[in-house]
Structure formats: structure tokens, C-alpha cells
Design a protein around this motif. Structure first.
Motif, PDB file in Angstrom:
ATOM      1  N   ASP A  98       0.760  -1.182  -0.126  1.00  0.00           N
ATOM      2  CA  ASP A  98      -0.095  -0.039  -0.145  1.00  0.00           C
ATOM      3  C   ASP A  98       0.861   1.108   0.225  1.00  0.00           C
ATOM      4  N   ASN A  99       2.107   1.297   0.100  1.00  0.00           N
ATOM      5  CA  ASN A  99       2.983   2.351   0.236  1.00  0.00           C
ATOM      6  C   ASN A  99       3.443   2.841  -0.970  1.00  0.00           C
ATOM      7  N   LEU A 100       3.116   2.051  -2.122  1.00  0.00           N
ATOM      8  CA  LEU A 100       3.540   2.463  -3.454  1.00  0.00           C
ATOM      9  C   LEU A 100       2.351   3.256  -4.251  1.00  0.00           C
ATOM     10  N   ASP A 101       2.589   4.178  -5.053  1.00  0.00           N
ATOM     11  CA  ASP A 101       1.645   5.121  -5.649  1.00  0.00           C
ATOM     12  C   ASP A 101       1.285   4.462  -7.182  1.00  0.00           C
ATOM     13  N   THR A 102       0.326   3.498  -7.358  1.00  0.00           N
ATOM     14  CA  THR A 102      -0.028   2.897  -8.457  1.00  0.00           C
ATOM     15  C   THR A 102      -0.584   3.876  -9.645  1.00  0.00           C
ATOM     16  N   GLU A 103      -0.682   5.141  -9.099  1.00  0.00           N
ATOM     17  CA  GLU A 103      -1.434   6.065 -10.114  1.00  0.00           C
ATOM     18  C   GLU A 103      -0.363   6.642 -10.991  1.00  0.00           C
ATOM     19  N   LYS A 104       1.029   6.502 -10.403  1.00  0.00           N
ATOM     20  CA  LYS A 104       2.216   7.201 -11.213  1.00  0.00           C
ATOM     21  C   LYS A 104       3.262   6.246 -11.776  1.00  0.00           C
ATOM     22  N   ILE A 105       2.928   4.999 -12.030  1.00  0.00           N
ATOM     23  CA  ILE A 105       3.610   3.962 -12.633  1.00  0.00           C
ATOM     24  C   ILE A 105       3.986   4.362 -13.975  1.00  0.00           C
ATOM     25  N   THR A 106       5.386   4.301 -14.370  1.00  0.00           N
ATOM     26  CA  THR A 106       5.625   4.512 -15.608  1.00  0.00           C
ATOM     27  C   THR A 106       6.391   3.235 -16.272  1.00  0.00           C
ATOM     28  N   ALA A 107       6.162   2.907 -17.707  1.00  0.00           N
ATOM     29  CA  ALA A 107       6.549   1.803 -18.163  1.00  0.00           C
ATOM     30  C   ALA A 107       7.534   2.110 -19.332  1.00  0.00           C
ATOM     31  N   ASN A 108       8.512   1.215 -19.582  1.00  0.00           N
ATOM     32  CA  ASN A 108       9.427   1.581 -20.931  1.00  0.00           C
ATOM     33  C   ASN A 108       9.773   0.044 -21.298  1.00  0.00           C
ATOM     34  N   TYR A 109       9.827   0.012 -22.632  1.00  0.00           N
ATOM     35  CA  TYR A 109      10.251  -1.263 -23.130  1.00  0.00           C
ATOM     36  C   TYR A 109      11.565  -0.968 -24.213  1.00  0.00           C
ATOM     37  N   ASN A 110      12.632  -1.476 -23.899  1.00  0.00           N
ATOM     38  CA  ASN A 110      13.962  -1.475 -24.600  1.00  0.00           C
ATOM     39  C   ASN A 110      14.930  -2.459 -24.573  1.00  0.00           C
ATOM     40  N   ALA A 111      15.122  -3.069 -25.720  1.00  0.00           N
ATOM     41  CA  ALA A 111      16.126  -4.125 -25.808  1.00  0.00           C
ATOM     42  C   ALA A 111      15.614  -5.385 -25.085  1.00  0.00           C
ATOM     43  N   GLY A 112      14.324  -5.452 -25.199  1.00  0.00           N
ATOM     44  CA  GLY A 112      13.671  -6.846 -24.597  1.00  0.00           C
ATOM     45  C   GLY A 112      13.415  -6.790 -23.219  1.00  0.00           C
ATOM     46  N   VAL A 113      13.513  -5.498 -22.668  1.00  0.00           N
ATOM     47  CA  VAL A 113      13.299  -5.711 -21.215  1.00  0.00           C
ATOM     48  C   VAL A 113      12.196  -4.562 -21.021  1.00  0.00           C
ATOM     49  N   LEU A 114      11.147  -5.123 -20.219  1.00  0.00           N
ATOM     50  CA  LEU A 114       9.992  -4.151 -19.811  1.00  0.00           C
ATOM     51  C   LEU A 114      10.295  -3.531 -18.505  1.00  0.00           C
ATOM     52  N   ALA A 115      10.621  -2.296 -18.255  1.00  0.00           N
ATOM     53  CA  ALA A 115      10.860  -1.743 -16.910  1.00  0.00           C
ATOM     54  C   ALA A 115       9.970  -0.945 -16.485  1.00  0.00           C
ATOM     55  N   LEU A 116       9.531  -1.115 -15.236  1.00  0.00           N
ATOM     56  CA  LEU A 116       8.427  -0.412 -14.341  1.00  0.00           C
ATOM     57  C   LEU A 116       9.029   0.343 -13.546  1.00  0.00           C
ATOM     58  N   SER A 117       8.733   1.641 -13.290  1.00  0.00           N
ATOM     59  CA  SER A 117       9.100   2.534 -12.189  1.00  0.00           C
ATOM     60  C   SER A 117       7.798   2.997 -11.480  1.00  0.00           C
ATOM     61  N   ILE A 118       7.888   2.530 -10.011  1.00  0.00           N
ATOM     62  CA  ILE A 118       6.933   3.113  -9.135  1.00  0.00           C
ATOM     63  C   ILE A 118       7.210   3.794  -7.991  1.00  0.00           C
ATOM     64  N   PRO A 119       6.631   5.247  -8.054  1.00  0.00           N
ATOM     65  CA  PRO A 119       7.161   5.759  -6.855  1.00  0.00           C
ATOM     66  C   PRO A 119       6.365   5.357  -5.648  1.00  0.00           C
ATOM     67  N   VAL A 120       7.371   5.540  -4.358  1.00  0.00           N
ATOM     68  CA  VAL A 120       6.704   5.681  -3.101  1.00  0.00           C
ATOM     69  C   VAL A 120       5.711   6.546  -3.094  1.00  0.00           C
ATOM     70  N   ALA A 121       4.529   6.385  -2.235  1.00  0.00           N
ATOM     71  CA  ALA A 121       3.394   7.224  -2.156  1.00  0.00           C
ATOM     72  C   ALA A 121       3.977   8.162  -1.107  1.00  0.00           C
ATOM     73  N   GLU A 122       3.746   9.381  -1.449  1.00  0.00           N
ATOM     74  CA  GLU A 122       3.974  10.495  -0.521  1.00  0.00           C
ATOM     75  C   GLU A 122       3.555  10.380   1.032  1.00  0.00           C
ATOM     76  N   GLU A 123       2.256   9.769   1.201  1.00  0.00           N
ATOM     77  CA  GLU A 123       1.933   9.419   2.583  1.00  0.00           C
ATOM     78  C   GLU A 123       2.734   8.365   3.195  1.00  0.00           C
TER      79      GLU A 123
END
Length: 142
Positions: A98-123
């Protein structure tokens, strides 16, 4: 951060060794992943070499991230000498804390790797709380 409760993972591995590695919609193949936290960001990388980026589907529902992808079967009639790379449907679900902000997930696909970045929620980030000083209290003499 990431719940690692998959009691059937070893069973899935043994099943894939016995029945093969081709994934179907009812029995998707696994996709290897790495996950780590760097400061205020949680990172996840999935290995999907040879997968068309258009076939990757990323869904978030509450705190569950689902990644689905497909690597099509070979279409030529050639005789296979070795077939070790899984083909078909790949799927993976991550249950996030619950401490991660799923509203701000970013995804990038490069060279066969799908990378997700999920920020920690402000609260969920540590913060300082200021302590106020009370007024001087004086005794009342009557």
C-alpha cells in the motif's frame, strides 16, 4: 514493497518442465523479473526478448500489477533442432504494498526488457513533525 507469496511457483516450474514451455491463455509461461528499491522509487524489470511491444498489456487494479505478453510460435515448416525459448502467452502478477503510488507507474520497453518505475506514495515517505512549544503557565494567586 512487493509481496512474494506464490506457493505454486515451484509447482509451475515443474509443470513447465514436464509439459513444455509454450504458454497458453490458460497456462501462461513465466517471465523472469528483477525488483529493487532505489530511494523513493521501486523498480521492476521483466525479460521479454523477441516480444513485439504491441503485444504487451500492462494493467493495474488496486495494488495488483498484471503484465501479459505474447511471443508467437514459429510459422515456418522447418524441422526444429532445439526449442528452448518459450513461445506463446506470458503473464505475471505483482501484488504491491500500500505504500506505493500505483497512479504514477511509468513503463518503458527497450532491448527486450520491460522496465516499470513505481514511486513511493507521499503519505508513506518519512517526514518530520514539528513540535510546538506551549505557553508559559503561571500560577494564579487569589
Amino acid at each position: 514493497m512487493l509481496m512474494r507469496t506464490d506457493p505454486f511457483r515451484e509447482f509451475d516450474r515443474l509443470t513447465q518442465q514436464f509439459f513444455g514451455t509454450n504458454g497458453t491463455t490458460t497456462r501462461p509461461a513465466v517471465m523472469p523479473m528483477d525488483a529493487w528499491r532505489d530511494g523513493d522509487t521501486f523498480h521492476v524489470e521483466f525479460d521479454l526478448p523477441g516480444v513485439d511491444p504491441e503485444s504487451i498489456d500492462l494493467d493495474v487494479e488496486r495494488n495488483v500489477v498484471t503484465v501479459r505478453a505474447e511471443r508467437p510460435a514459429l510459422e515456418n515448416e522447418a524441422e526444429l533442432i532445439a526449442a528452448e525459448r518459450p513461445r506463446g502467452v506470458f503473464s505475471r502478477q505483482l501484488v504491491l504494498g500500500d505504500n506505493l503510488d500505483t497512479e504514477k507507474i511509468t513503463a518503458n520497453y527497450n532491448a527486450g526488457v520491460l522496465a516499470l518505475s513505481i514511486p513511493v506514495a507521499e503519505e508513506a515517505k518519512p517526514r518530520k513533525i514539528e513540535i510546538s512549544k506551549g505557553e508559559d503557565r503561571r500560577a494564579i494567586h487569589a
